[in-house]
Design a protein around this motif. Structure first.
Motif, short mmCIF file in Angstrom:
data_model
loop_
_atom_site.label_atom_id
_atom_site.label_comp_id
_atom_site.label_asym_id
_atom_site.label_seq_id
_atom_site.Cartn_x
_atom_site.Cartn_y
_atom_site.Cartn_z
N PHE A 1 0.79 -1.23 0.00
CA PHE A 1 0.00 0.00 0.00
C PHE A 1 0.83 1.29 0.00
O PHE A 1 0.35 2.32 -0.45
CB PHE A 1 -0.97 0.03 1.19
CG PHE A 1 -2.12 -0.91 1.05
CD1 PHE A 1 -2.90 -0.93 -0.09
CD2 PHE A 1 -2.44 -1.79 2.07
CE1 PHE A 1 -3.96 -1.80 -0.22
CE2 PHE A 1 -3.51 -2.67 1.95
CZ PHE A 1 -4.27 -2.66 0.80
N THR A 2 2.05 1.26 0.52
CA THR A 2 2.84 2.49 0.60
C THR A 2 3.02 3.16 -0.77
O THR A 2 2.71 4.36 -0.90
CB THR A 2 4.19 2.24 1.29
OG1 THR A 2 3.93 1.83 2.64
CG2 THR A 2 5.05 3.49 1.31
N PRO A 3 3.47 2.45 -1.81
CA PRO A 3 3.61 3.13 -3.11
C PRO A 3 2.27 3.59 -3.69
O PRO A 3 2.20 4.64 -4.35
CB PRO A 3 4.29 2.11 -4.02
CG PRO A 3 4.29 0.83 -3.29
CD PRO A 3 3.98 1.09 -1.86
N VAL A 4 1.22 2.87 -3.41
CA VAL A 4 -0.11 3.27 -3.89
C VAL A 4 -0.51 4.60 -3.27
O VAL A 4 -0.93 5.53 -3.97
CB VAL A 4 -1.17 2.17 -3.57
CG1 VAL A 4 -2.57 2.67 -3.88
CG2 VAL A 4 -0.86 0.89 -4.33
N PHE A 5 -0.34 4.72 -1.96
CA PHE A 5 -0.72 5.96 -1.28
C PHE A 5 0.25 7.09 -1.60
O PHE A 5 -0.14 8.25 -1.58
CB PHE A 5 -0.85 5.74 0.23
CG PHE A 5 -2.06 4.92 0.60
CD1 PHE A 5 -3.31 5.24 0.11
CD2 PHE A 5 -1.94 3.82 1.43
CE1 PHE A 5 -4.43 4.48 0.43
CE2 PHE A 5 -3.05 3.06 1.76
CZ PHE A 5 -4.29 3.39 1.27
N GLU A 6 1.51 6.77 -1.89
CA GLU A 6 2.44 7.82 -2.32
C GLU A 6 1.99 8.42 -3.65
O GLU A 6 2.03 9.64 -3.83
CB GLU A 6 3.86 7.26 -2.42
CG GLU A 6 4.50 7.06 -1.05
CD GLU A 6 5.83 6.33 -1.11
OE1 GLU A 6 6.18 5.75 -2.17
OE2 GLU A 6 6.52 6.32 -0.07
N ARG A 7 1.56 7.56 -4.58
CA ARG A 7 1.04 8.07 -5.87
C ARG A 7 -0.23 8.87 -5.67
O ARG A 7 -0.42 9.92 -6.28
CB ARG A 7 0.81 6.92 -6.85
CG ARG A 7 2.09 6.40 -7.49
CD ARG A 7 1.80 5.47 -8.65
NE ARG A 7 1.06 4.27 -8.29
CZ ARG A 7 1.63 3.14 -7.83
NH1 ARG A 7 2.92 3.07 -7.69
NH2 ARG A 7 0.88 2.11 -7.53
N MET A 8 -1.12 8.37 -4.81
CA MET A 8 -2.36 9.09 -4.55
C MET A 8 -2.08 10.45 -3.91
O MET A 8 -2.71 11.45 -4.26
CB MET A 8 -3.29 8.26 -3.65
CG MET A 8 -3.87 7.04 -4.35
SD MET A 8 -4.74 5.94 -3.20
CE MET A 8 -6.21 6.88 -2.87
#
Length: 159
Positions: A142-149
């Motif tokens: 989830f970390t890279p997903v939320f970084e992109r978001m």
């Protein structure tokens, strides 16, 4: 269903990113909430998530929102956790079904606990053994997903 998920889950999480919650911390909140929300002991996930959020200074709304969304999967994973615990301990398979468990609940919490204590123990043991690895893997996912978001949220003007 898509509108409901966006309004009830994704929208509030995006709001937390807009408010400045770090993507890594949000990923940790979500990972813990998913794993704790699937604990095979009914009735403890809300309190456990609240305690973890307070002790670890995690975002309470995020962790509670996601753990509450896990209720359907919590029920679906009860029997697989029991079976995994039986397998780990080499215990004989018990006749366990969701219908029988719910029927027992109608007789009272204590009678249900006494009747299902071995199944609860097996399920809890299996969950305890896999929970740390699941939290780690989910946070990494989830970390890279939320970084992109978060990057997209910062680029868009509010309003």
């Amino acid at each position: 269903m898509k509108k409901w998920l966006h309004r009830r889950l994704l929208g509030p999480l995006l709001g937390l990113l807009r408010a400045g919650l770090a993507p890594r911390q949000l990923a940790l909140c979500i990972a813990i909430a998913i794993v704790i929300g699937n604990i095979p002991i009914l009735g403890v996930s809300t309190i456990l998530c609240a305690c973890i959020a307070l002790i670890c200074r995690l975002n309470m709304p995020a962790i509670q929102l996601v753990q509450a969304a896990m209720a359907p999967t919590q029920l679906l994973l009860l029997i697989p956790f029991v079976r995994l615990g039986e397998w780990i301990l080499g215990a004989p398979r018990q006749a366990v079904s969701l219908e029988a468990g719910l029927a027992l609940l109608s007789r009272g919490v204590w009678q249900t606990f006494v009747a299902l204590r071995d199944a609860i123990f097996h399920a809890a043991l299996a969950w305890i053994l896999i929970a740390p690895l699941c939290i780690y893997l989910l946070q990494r996912l989830f970390t890279p997903v939320f970084e992109r978001m978060a990057a997209q949220v910062r680029r868009r003007p509010i309003g």
